[in-house]
Design a protein around this motif. Structure first.
Motif, PDB file in Angstrom:
ATOM      1  N   VAL A  26      -2.470   1.551   3.307  1.00 16.88           N
ATOM      2  CA  VAL A  26      -2.774   0.132   3.489  1.00 16.88           C
ATOM      3  C   VAL A  26      -1.623  -0.697   2.942  1.00 16.88           C
ATOM      4  O   VAL A  26      -1.095  -0.391   1.867  1.00 16.88           O
ATOM      5  N   GLU A  27      -1.241  -1.740   3.666  1.00 19.51           N
ATOM      6  CA  GLU A  27      -0.219  -2.678   3.184  1.00 19.51           C
ATOM      7  C   GLU A  27      -0.893  -3.980   2.791  1.00 19.51           C
ATOM      8  O   GLU A  27      -1.698  -4.517   3.560  1.00 19.51           O
ATOM      9  N   THR A  28      -0.572  -4.479   1.590  1.00 17.06           N
ATOM     10  CA  THR A  28      -1.136  -5.735   1.106  1.00 17.06           C
ATOM     11  C   THR A  28      -0.033  -6.597   0.518  1.00 17.06           C
ATOM     12  O   THR A  28       1.045  -6.104   0.171  1.00 17.06           O
ATOM     13  N   ASP A  29      -0.327  -7.887   0.395  1.00 14.25           N
ATOM     14  CA  ASP A  29       0.616  -8.813  -0.227  1.00 14.25           C
ATOM     15  C   ASP A  29       0.724  -8.513  -1.724  1.00 14.25           C
ATOM     16  O   ASP A  29      -0.269  -8.224  -2.383  1.00 14.25           O
ATOM     17  N   ASP A  30       1.939  -8.576  -2.231  1.00 15.33           N
ATOM     18  CA  ASP A  30       2.210  -8.400  -3.650  1.00 15.33           C
ATOM     19  C   ASP A  30       3.443  -9.244  -3.939  1.00 15.33           C
ATOM     20  O   ASP A  30       4.438  -9.163  -3.202  1.00 15.33           O
ATOM     21  N   SER A  31       3.400 -10.043  -4.984  1.00 12.93           N
ATOM     22  CA  SER A  31       4.497 -10.984  -5.241  1.00 12.93           C
ATOM     23  C   SER A  31       5.848 -10.296  -5.418  1.00 12.93           C
ATOM     24  O   SER A  31       6.862 -10.755  -4.891  1.00 12.93           O
ATOM     25  N   LEU A  32       5.900  -9.175  -6.136  1.00 15.63           N
ATOM     26  CA  LEU A  32       7.163  -8.468  -6.323  1.00 15.63           C
ATOM     27  C   LEU A  32       7.694  -7.931  -4.987  1.00 15.63           C
ATOM     28  O   LEU A  32       8.874  -8.056  -4.668  1.00 15.63           O
ATOM     29  N   CYS A  33       6.807  -7.328  -4.211  1.00 16.00           N
ATOM     30  CA  CYS A  33       7.219  -6.773  -2.918  1.00 16.00           C
ATOM     31  C   CYS A  33       7.638  -7.885  -1.952  1.00 16.00           C
ATOM     32  O   CYS A  33       8.619  -7.743  -1.226  1.00 16.00           O
ATOM     33  N   LEU A  34       6.893  -8.992  -1.946  1.00 17.94           N
ATOM     34  CA  LEU A  34       7.227 -10.106  -1.057  1.00 17.94           C
ATOM     35  C   LEU A  34       8.597 -10.685  -1.393  1.00 17.94           C
ATOM     36  O   LEU A  34       9.331 -11.136  -0.500  1.00 17.94           O
ATOM     37  N   ALA A  35       8.978 -10.648  -2.669  1.00 23.64           N
ATOM     38  CA  ALA A  35      10.290 -11.161  -3.081  1.00 23.64           C
ATOM     39  C   ALA A  35      11.426 -10.362  -2.443  1.00 23.64           C
ATOM     40  O   ALA A  35      12.527 -10.871  -2.271  1.00 23.64           O
ATOM     41  N   HIS A  36      11.144  -9.105  -2.077  1.00 25.03           N
ATOM     42  CA  HIS A  36      12.153  -8.256  -1.442  1.00 25.03           C
ATOM     43  C   HIS A  36      11.918  -8.131   0.061  1.00 25.03           C
ATOM     44  O   HIS A  36      12.540  -7.286   0.714  1.00 25.03           O
ATOM     45  N   GLY A  37      10.995  -8.912   0.588  1.00 23.29           N
ATOM     46  CA  GLY A  37      10.725  -8.884   2.022  1.00 23.29           C
ATOM     47  C   GLY A  37       9.808  -7.765   2.471  1.00 23.29           C
ATOM     48  O   GLY A  37       9.831  -7.386   3.642  1.00 23.29           O
ATOM     49  N   GLY A  38       8.988  -7.242   1.569  1.00 26.96           N
ATOM     50  CA  GLY A  38       8.106  -6.138   1.929  1.00 26.96           C
ATOM     51  C   GLY A  38       6.664  -6.371   1.530  1.00 26.96           C
ATOM     52  O   GLY A  38       6.277  -7.460   1.101  1.00 26.96           O
ATOM     53  N   MET A  39       5.877  -5.330   1.681  1.00 28.98           N
ATOM     54  CA  MET A  39       4.450  -5.333   1.335  1.00 28.98           C
ATOM     55  C   MET A  39       4.196  -4.159   0.395  1.00 28.98           C
ATOM     56  O   MET A  39       4.943  -3.179   0.397  1.00 28.98           O
ATOM     57  N   LEU A  40       3.127  -4.252  -0.401  1.00 28.96           N
ATOM     58  CA  LEU A  40       2.724  -3.166  -1.284  1.00 28.96           C
ATOM     59  C   LEU A  40       1.985  -2.120  -0.442  1.00 28.96           C
ATOM     60  O   LEU A  40       1.036  -2.447   0.273  1.00 28.96           O
ATOM     61  N   GLY A  60       4.186   1.961  -3.656  1.00 26.88           N
ATOM     62  CA  GLY A  60       5.375   1.154  -3.868  1.00 26.88           C
ATOM     63  C   GLY A  60       5.532   0.106  -2.781  1.00 26.88           C
ATOM     64  O   GLY A  60       4.645  -0.102  -1.956  1.00 26.88           O
ATOM     65  N   CYS A  61       6.667  -0.547  -2.787  1.00 29.11           N
ATOM     66  CA  CYS A  61       6.948  -1.617  -1.828  1.00 29.11           C
ATOM     67  C   CYS A  61       7.568  -1.047  -0.558  1.00 29.11           C
ATOM     68  O   CYS A  61       8.367  -0.113  -0.616  1.00 29.11           O
ATOM     69  N   SER A  62       7.211  -1.638   0.575  1.00 28.44           N
ATOM     70  CA  SER A  62       7.755  -1.175   1.848  1.00 28.44           C
ATOM     71  C   SER A  62       9.227  -1.532   2.010  1.00 28.44           C
ATOM     72  O   SER A  62       9.903  -1.001   2.884  1.00 28.44           O
ATOM     73  N   HIS A  63       9.711  -2.415   1.146  1.00 26.71           N
ATOM     74  CA  HIS A  63      11.127  -2.768   1.176  1.00 26.71           C
ATOM     75  C   HIS A  63      11.589  -2.958  -0.260  1.00 26.71           C
ATOM     76  O   HIS A  63      11.100  -3.817  -0.977  1.00 26.71           O
ATOM     77  N   SER A  64      12.525  -2.123  -0.691  1.00 29.14           N
ATOM     78  CA  SER A  64      13.061  -2.234  -2.048  1.00 29.14           C
ATOM     79  C   SER A  64      14.321  -3.094  -2.011  1.00 29.14           C
ATOM     80  O   SER A  64      14.749  -3.542  -0.953  1.00 29.14           O
ATOM     81  N   ILE A  65      14.945  -3.281  -3.154  1.00 31.10           N
ATOM     82  CA  ILE A  65      16.197  -4.045  -3.224  1.00 31.10           C
ATOM     83  C   ILE A  65      17.253  -3.397  -2.329  1.00 31.10           C
ATOM     84  O   ILE A  65      18.030  -4.066  -1.668  1.00 31.10           O
ATOM     85  N   ALA A  66      17.262  -2.056  -2.285  1.00 33.83           N
ATOM     86  CA  ALA A  66      18.291  -1.323  -1.548  1.00 33.83           C
ATOM     87  C   ALA A  66      17.995  -1.135  -0.062  1.00 33.83           C
ATOM     88  O   ALA A  66      18.892  -0.822   0.709  1.00 33.83           O
ATOM     89  N   GLY A  67      16.731  -1.298   0.356  1.00 33.64           N
ATOM     90  CA  GLY A  67      16.425  -1.116   1.770  1.00 33.64           C
ATOM     91  C   GLY A  67      14.975  -0.741   2.013  1.00 33.64           C
ATOM     92  O   GLY A  67      14.177  -0.614   1.083  1.00 33.64           O
ATOM     93  N   PRO A  68      14.630  -0.533   3.297  1.00 34.11           N
ATOM     94  CA  PRO A  68      13.239  -0.227   3.652  1.00 34.11           C
ATOM     95  C   PRO A  68      12.842   1.201   3.283  1.00 34.11           C
ATOM     96  O   PRO A  68      13.683   2.109   3.273  1.00 34.11           O
ATOM     97  N   GLN A  69      11.557   1.358   2.990  1.00 34.82           N
ATOM     98  CA  GLN A  69      11.007   2.685   2.735  1.00 34.82           C
ATOM     99  C   GLN A  69       9.582   2.722   3.260  1.00 34.82           C
ATOM    100  O   GLN A  69       8.940   1.683   3.421  1.00 34.82           O
ATOM    101  N   HIS A  70       9.111   3.911   3.546  1.00 36.76           N
ATOM    102  CA  HIS A  70       7.718   4.072   3.957  1.00 36.76           C
ATOM    103  C   HIS A  70       7.241   5.459   3.540  1.00 36.76           C
ATOM    104  O   HIS A  70       8.038   6.299   3.105  1.00 36.76           O
ATOM    105  N   TRP A  71       5.954   5.683   3.641  1.00 39.41           N
ATOM    106  CA  TRP A  71       5.343   6.942   3.244  1.00 39.41           C
ATOM    107  C   TRP A  71       4.562   7.503   4.419  1.00 39.41           C
ATOM    108  O   TRP A  71       4.033   6.761   5.239  1.00 39.41           O
TER     109      TRP A  71
END
Length: 122
Positions: free
Chosen positions: A34-48, A93-104
């Motif tokens: 599941v992807e949800t809004d998270d302030s830290l993740c949103l700051a990097h352009g991603g979702m939790l 974790g976040c779907s987008h980190s500082i270094a780039g996109p990630q997924h599981w």
């Protein structure tokens, strides 16, 4: 014989009381990502991204092995998570980190019967 027909036949002969409630549920339907809004993740352009039990997983525990992909390349991260009614989710974790996109991706799912987990150390 079809799974539901087999289950009904076992109930007819009186054996369904001893069968686990999840017997007819495919293991793939027990958990979801599941992807949800998270302030830290949103700051990097991603979702939790969270691994979460679905409503059909009510008894016992679910053992889930998850693989992580970073920038479309599978990493060495192959992790095991135990989900229960008491702990039905785990943040990955976040779907987008500082270094780039990630997924599981979910590698394997195993439904463990009630009482099969060792007691938790508090």
């Amino acid at each position: 014989m079809h799974m539901h027909a087999r289950l009904l036949a076992l109930c007819f002969i009186g054996l369904c009381g001893s069968m686990p409630a999840h017997a007819a549920v495919p293991e793939a339907e027990l958990v979801t990502l599941v992807e949800t809004d998270d302030s830290l993740c949103l700051a990097h352009g991603g979702m939790l991204v969270t691994l979460q039990l679905t409503e059909v997983a009510r008894e016992g525990a679910v053992e889930v092995w998850v693989d992580r992909w970073f920038m479309q390349v599978q990493t060495a991260d192959h992790t095991k998570h135990m989900l229960t009614a008491a702990e039905p989710s785990h943040e990955l974790g976040c779907s987008h980190s500082i270094a780039g996109p990630q997924h599981w991706t979910i590698s394997t799912i195993k439904h463990l019967p009630a009482g099969s987990l060792p007691p938790r150390k508090e």
